[in-house]
Design a protein around this motif. Structure first.
Motif, PDB file in Angstrom:
ATOM      1  N   LYS A  83      30.787  30.360   5.912  1.00 18.21           N
ATOM      2  CA  LYS A  83      29.441  29.946   5.536  1.00 18.21           C
ATOM      3  C   LYS A  83      29.370  29.584   4.055  1.00 18.21           C
ATOM      4  N   ALA A 107      31.105  26.303   3.452  1.00 17.80           N
ATOM      5  CA  ALA A 107      30.274  25.187   3.911  1.00 17.80           C
ATOM      6  C   ALA A 107      29.206  24.858   2.879  1.00 17.80           C
ATOM      7  N   GLU A 108      28.606  25.895   2.312  1.00 26.84           N
ATOM      8  CA  GLU A 108      27.582  25.651   1.293  1.00 26.84           C
ATOM      9  C   GLU A 108      28.189  25.026   0.039  1.00 26.84           C
ATOM     10  N   ASN A 166      28.850  21.459   0.828  1.00 25.23           N
ATOM     11  CA  ASN A 166      27.751  20.712   1.454  1.00 25.23           C
ATOM     12  C   ASN A 166      28.159  20.120   2.800  1.00 25.23           C
ATOM     13  N   LEU A 167      28.857  20.928   3.573  1.00 27.37           N
ATOM     14  CA  LEU A 167      29.256  20.475   4.902  1.00 27.37           C
ATOM     15  C   LEU A 167      28.741  21.469   5.929  1.00 27.37           C
ATOM     16  N   ASP A 168      28.636  21.017   7.172  1.00 30.16           N
ATOM     17  CA  ASP A 168      28.210  21.891   8.246  1.00 30.16           C
ATOM     18  C   ASP A 168      29.259  22.982   8.480  1.00 30.16           C
ATOM     19  N   ILE A 169      28.803  24.149   8.904  1.00 26.33           N
ATOM     20  CA  ILE A 169      29.743  25.237   9.155  1.00 26.33           C
ATOM     21  C   ILE A 169      30.763  24.843  10.208  1.00 26.33           C
ATOM     22  N   SER A 170      30.322  24.116  11.214  1.00 25.63           N
ATOM     23  CA  SER A 170      31.260  23.726  12.279  1.00 25.63           C
ATOM     24  C   SER A 170      32.378  22.851  11.721  1.00 25.63           C
ATOM     25  N   THR A 171      32.032  22.007  10.769  1.00 27.15           N
ATOM     26  CA  THR A 171      33.046  21.156  10.145  1.00 27.15           C
ATOM     27  C   THR A 171      34.053  22.012   9.382  1.00 27.15           C
ATOM     28  N   TYR A 183      28.236  13.337  -1.037  1.00 26.68           N
ATOM     29  CA  TYR A 183      27.244  14.112  -0.303  1.00 26.68           C
ATOM     30  C   TYR A 183      25.832  13.588  -0.562  1.00 26.68           C
ATOM     31  N   SER A 187      22.787  12.565   2.164  1.00 30.50           N
ATOM     32  CA  SER A 187      21.864  13.678   2.371  1.00 30.50           C
ATOM     33  C   SER A 187      20.418  13.199   2.411  1.00 30.50           C
TER      34      SER A 187
END
Lengths: 145, 145
Positions: free
Chosen positions: A56, A59-60, A63-68, B25, B29
């Motif tokens: 997590k 990802a933050e 700036n990417l999705d957690i799944s990525t 990003y 965004s």
DNA sequence: GGCATTTACTTGTATAATACAAACATATAC
DNA sequence: GTATATGTTTGTATTATACAAGTAAATGCC
């Protein structure tokens, strides 16, 4: 004065847009620096600098999705550059840290990148390099929302 | 001196890598500047600056495959921002030029981008902005292979 | 002047990076 | 102890891209 300021900002806008296009291209071209993808390089660098991190947080950071990040991290783990361990205080959390191989790869690529920049900036004075580094850092601050 | 130089280049490497991530990003965004995708903005800007262009030249300019540019251009044409016409001296060539709508969109987005940069750089002196623009331009020169 | 080759572009197909949503496992709150 | 919240993984869709095959037009050569 207003006009000069306008022109300077316009130039920055123009040059930065161009720079991003060229740099993104460089990163995926034959002339790519080093062996690691930019995303891998950034992730290894982050772990090296800040120590073990959870998905997590990564990802933050990026700036990417957690799944990525989950897929990226799994791929990098499969290559043996990072390893996963459970947070002893929270069984849901996977923490990632650099392996020795990962650290080695990072050092090699970092060295290559810096050498490449040295070559590109060979006719810049030390003073100019210092100023550019400082202004880039301030630009990065400004880019945080 | 060697050491200082090394540090300055290292800093530039670090900050540029970070800048690219943040800027890419920002571009996709919610806080994206303006309404046009970066690729569309760049293409419109190029046509505005250099006049009608053919696909092959655009692909070279942007370091992209011709097939990619072909699809991009078709999409932008479908939106009405550019129009296609045949080169009178060579029936194979499609030339693209800005439409009035495209030029209008470009002007609007350029204005928004510049305003955003103004805001981000509001506490920079004019001198700093000028120097940064100049150094970015030189960096862009250095990025050409 | 007509066929072979080259050039400019389009279209088919594959891949990679990404986001979003659903599923799953663990932890926390009441 | 159950309901809810949190962290991660997996399924699916979308987008940007490259490469390869196909098509149309121009050029070269005899």
């Amino acid at each position: 004065m207003q006009k000069e300021n306008q022109n300077a900002v316009e130039r920055i806008e123009y040059e930065l847009t161009t720079l991003i296009r060229r740099a993104v291209y460089l990163d995926i071209s034959d002339k790519k620096i080093g062996h690691l993808e930019r995303s891998v390089y950034l992730l290894l660098r982050h772990l090296d600098e800040f120590g073990p991190s959870r998905l997590k947080a990564l990802a933050e950071t990026f700036n990417l999705d957690i799944s990525t990040l989950s897929r990226q991290a799994s791929a990098i783990e499969a290559k043996g550059y990072i390893s996963r361990f459970s947070d002893p205080t929270d069984g849901r959390v996977s923490l990632f840290r650099l392996t020795d191989i990962g650290r080695e790869k990072l050092i090699i690529d970092k060295k290559m990148r810096i050498e490449r920049y040295h070559a590109m900036l060979e006719n810049w004075s030390n003073k100019e390099k210092e100023i550019f580094g400082e202004l880039l850092e301030r630009m990065n601050e400004a880019l945080i929302d």
